[in-house]
Design an enzyme around this catalytic site. Structure first.
Site, short mmCIF file in Angstrom:
data_model
loop_
_atom_site.label_atom_id
_atom_site.label_comp_id
_atom_site.label_asym_id
_atom_site.label_seq_id
_atom_site.Cartn_x
_atom_site.Cartn_y
_atom_site.Cartn_z
N LYS A 75 0.83 -1.20 0.00
CA LYS A 75 0.00 0.00 0.00
C LYS A 75 0.87 1.26 0.00
O LYS A 75 0.53 2.27 -0.61
CB LYS A 75 -1.00 -0.05 1.16
N ARG A 101 1.05 4.31 -2.72
CA ARG A 101 1.00 5.73 -2.31
C ARG A 101 2.12 6.54 -2.97
O ARG A 101 1.91 7.65 -3.44
CB ARG A 101 1.14 5.85 -0.78
P1 NDP Z 1 -12.38 -8.56 -2.78
O1 NDP Z 1 -11.55 -9.75 -2.47
O2 NDP Z 1 -13.86 -8.66 -2.61
O3 NDP Z 1 -12.02 -8.14 -4.28
C1 NDP Z 1 -12.43 -6.89 -4.79
C2 NDP Z 1 -12.27 -6.84 -6.28
O4 NDP Z 1 -10.91 -6.98 -6.68
C3 NDP Z 1 -12.95 -7.94 -7.07
O5 NDP Z 1 -14.34 -7.78 -7.08
C4 NDP Z 1 -12.31 -7.75 -8.43
O6 NDP Z 1 -12.92 -6.72 -9.18
C5 NDP Z 1 -10.93 -7.22 -8.06
N1 NDP Z 1 -9.92 -8.20 -8.47
C6 NDP Z 1 -9.61 -9.37 -7.87
N2 NDP Z 1 -8.68 -10.02 -8.60
C7 NDP Z 1 -8.44 -9.25 -9.70
C8 NDP Z 1 -7.61 -9.39 -10.84
N3 NDP Z 1 -6.80 -10.45 -11.00
N4 NDP Z 1 -7.61 -8.40 -11.76
C9 NDP Z 1 -8.39 -7.31 -11.59
N5 NDP Z 1 -9.21 -7.13 -10.54
C10 NDP Z 1 -9.23 -8.09 -9.61
O7 NDP Z 1 -11.82 -7.31 -1.95
P2 NDP Z 1 -12.28 -6.73 -0.53
O8 NDP Z 1 -13.54 -5.97 -0.71
O9 NDP Z 1 -12.21 -7.82 0.48
O10 NDP Z 1 -11.06 -5.74 -0.20
C11 NDP Z 1 -11.02 -4.39 -0.61
C12 NDP Z 1 -10.00 -3.62 0.24
O11 NDP Z 1 -10.40 -3.64 1.60
C13 NDP Z 1 -8.58 -4.18 0.20
O12 NDP Z 1 -7.67 -3.12 0.08
C14 NDP Z 1 -8.41 -4.88 1.54
O13 NDP Z 1 -7.09 -4.83 2.03
C15 NDP Z 1 -9.34 -4.09 2.44
N6 NDP Z 1 -9.91 -4.93 3.51
C16 NDP Z 1 -9.92 -4.43 4.78
C17 NDP Z 1 -10.49 -5.17 5.81
C18 NDP Z 1 -10.53 -4.60 7.18
O14 NDP Z 1 -10.99 -5.26 8.12
N7 NDP Z 1 -10.12 -3.39 7.36
C19 NDP Z 1 -11.10 -6.49 5.57
C20 NDP Z 1 -11.06 -6.91 4.20
C21 NDP Z 1 -10.48 -6.14 3.21
P3 NDP Z 1 -14.18 -6.92 -10.18
O15 NDP Z 1 -15.33 -6.34 -9.42
O16 NDP Z 1 -13.82 -6.14 -11.37
O17 NDP Z 1 -14.33 -8.39 -10.44
C1 GO6 Z 2 -9.15 -10.70 8.23
C2 GO6 Z 2 -7.53 -6.76 6.77
C3 GO6 Z 2 -7.58 -5.90 7.84
C4 GO6 Z 2 -6.74 -6.39 5.69
C5 GO6 Z 2 -10.06 -13.92 10.03
C6 GO6 Z 2 -5.99 -5.22 5.67
C7 GO6 Z 2 -7.92 -14.24 8.99
C8 GO6 Z 2 -8.95 -14.73 9.78
C9 GO6 Z 2 -12.07 -13.65 11.28
O1 GO6 Z 2 -5.53 -10.03 7.52
O2 GO6 Z 2 -9.07 -10.57 4.55
O3 GO6 Z 2 -6.91 -3.84 8.86
O4 GO6 Z 2 -11.04 -14.47 10.83
O5 GO6 Z 2 -5.33 -3.21 6.81
O6 GO6 Z 2 -8.92 -16.00 10.29
C10 GO6 Z 2 -7.60 -9.28 6.80
C11 GO6 Z 2 -8.50 -10.52 6.85
C12 GO6 Z 2 -8.38 -8.00 6.79
C13 GO6 Z 2 -6.61 -9.31 7.94
C14 GO6 Z 2 -9.59 -10.47 5.83
C15 GO6 Z 2 -9.07 -12.12 8.74
C16 GO6 Z 2 -10.11 -12.61 9.53
C17 GO6 Z 2 -7.97 -12.94 8.48
C18 GO6 Z 2 -6.86 -4.74 7.84
C19 GO6 Z 2 -6.05 -4.39 6.75
C20 GO6 Z 2 -7.84 -4.09 9.86
#
Ligand code: NDP
Ligand code: GO6
Length: 308
Positions: A135, A139
């Site tokens: 990330k 940036r």
């Molecule tokens: P997803 O795994 O649902 O994927 C999102 C999209 O990525 C897909 O729908 C697809 O777009 C695109 N994508 C995947 N593979 C490819 C590829 N090979 N080429 C082009 N596009 C691709 O993502 P999340 O919604 O889980 O995550 C989004 C963000 O949120 C990430 O930056 C992640 O780090 C963050 N995150 C944070 C969490 C937290 O707790 N803070 C938890 C989970 C995620 P398309 O729609 O075009 O198919």
């Molecule tokens: C959460 C995440 C959080 C991504 C699980 C980027 C393993 C587990 C509930 O690695 O993809 O900030 O169980 O900056 O067994 C990640 C995943 C989400 C964390 C989901 C997860 C949940 C992993 C972030 C971030 C909070």
């Protein structure tokens, strides 16, 4: 405003598309030919079209198609997947940054961040560290290309961290016992994904958030794991047996896990032992619930009702 959502059929992306339509923006969503026979994705995209979105065909293997898509809008919001390791995801994100640089018309770009602030994670544990390093590389590319940006630190998605009471390897509350991280009193921040999307869309066109990081830290949702457990016990009417795990024992679990789960474990460690979401101050002009007081965000006691 004309807003393009990249990754619009994903877990967070679909909520961003809905929030953008609700905000009244002309909403464009990338439709990748690579989705092929993924009928769920296609039907979701078609439902966006019925709600007024414009589907824009573009592929990451056709650079000009990306530039053309970007040229049609003012703002680009990326919600691309964050779980790809070994630089694959990084290359895609850098391609998007390059397309925005070449197009030259974008007034604001929100890269796919939405978690812990990567700028504060220079000493994070491997392999989770890689997600933050990537990330930061994105940036750097954005800033070197002089693309106006907003970074959003959304903290814990409630779907992953609240439903599970912050235990790993599950998404639902335990029925009998819960393991607390240490004393369970370190504060984290939990946010409903629909609220994250609402704040993201608001920040995307706000002059106050230009070239800044926005933190989503709604005051009622700054909670310790123990407080989350208490909320669930109150709702369910059942008291859970509490165990505790030390930081050393928790880290030792890493050796049996695959790469993705090891990265996750590191993230949980920094959140629930280091307190990385709450061990620094945020100003009122960089916190989403203060910037957008009109948003009636979901409190975690309400959120947890879906698991009853
Ligand atoms: P997803 O795994 O649902 O994927 C999102 C999209 O990525 C897909 O729908 C697809 O777009 C695109 N994508 C995947 N593979 C490819 C590829 N090979 N080429 C082009 N596009 C691709 O993502 P999340 O919604 O889980 O995550 C989004 C963000 O949120 C990430 O930056 C992640 O780090 C963050 N995150 C944070 C969490 C937290 O707790 N803070 C938890 C989970 C995620 P398309 O729609 O075009 O198919
Ligand atoms: C959460 C995440 C959080 C991504 C699980 C980027 C393993 C587990 C509930 O690695 O993809 O900030 O169980 O900056 O067994 C990640 C995943 C989400 C964390 C989901 C997860 C949940 C992993 C972030 C971030 C909070």
């Amino acid at each position: 405003m004309k807003v393009l959502v990249v990754g619009g059929s994903g877990y967070l992306g679909k909520r961003i598309v809905k929030a953008s339509l609700l905000e009244g923006h002309q909403t464009y969503v990338v439709q990748r030919p690579e989705i092929g026979l993924d009928i769920e994705k296609l039907q979701l995209l078609l439902s966006f079209k019925r709600q007024g979105a414009v589907l824009v065909p573009a592929s990451f293997s056709d650079f000009h198609s990306l530039v053309d898509a970007v040229k049609r809008v003012d703002v680009v919001i990326s919600a691309m997947s964050g779980v790809h390791f070994r630089s694959h995801n990084l290359l895609l994100q850098l391609k998007l940054v390059e397309a925005i640089r070449v197009a030259g018309n974008i007034k604001r770009f929100l890269p796919s961040e939405y978690g812990i602030d990567p700028a504060r994670m220079k000493d994070a544990l491997e392999p989770g560290r890689e997600t933050f390093d990537q990330k930061m590389i994105v940036r750097k590319a954005i800033e070197e290309a002089n693309i106006p940006f907003t970074y959003v630190s959304a903290n814990c998605f409630a779907g992953y961290f609240a439903g599970s009471l912050s235990e790993m390897h599950t998404l639902v509350p335990p029925t009998h016992q819960v393991t607390l991280y240490g004393d369970g009193n370190v504060k984290a921040v939990y946010v409903d994904e629909d609220d994250i999307a609402t704040y993201v869309v608001k920040a995307a066109t706000d002059p106050r958030t230009m070239n800044k990081t926005v933190y989503i830290r709604p005051p009622h949702n700054i909670l310790s794991q123990r407080e989350m457990v208490e909320k669930w016990e109150e709702l369910s009417g059942k008291v859970l047996e509490k165990k505790s795990i030390s930081p050393q024992d928790f880290l030792a679990r890493m050796k049996d896990l695959d790469l993705g789960q090891r990265a996750g474990l590191g993230h949980f460690y920094h959140i629930f032992f280091d307190g990385c979401m709450t061990n620094f101050e945020v100003r009122e002009d960089e916190e989403a619930s203060k910037l957008y007081p009109e948003v009636n965000y979901t409190r975690m006691d309400d959120y947890l009702k879906i698991y009853l």
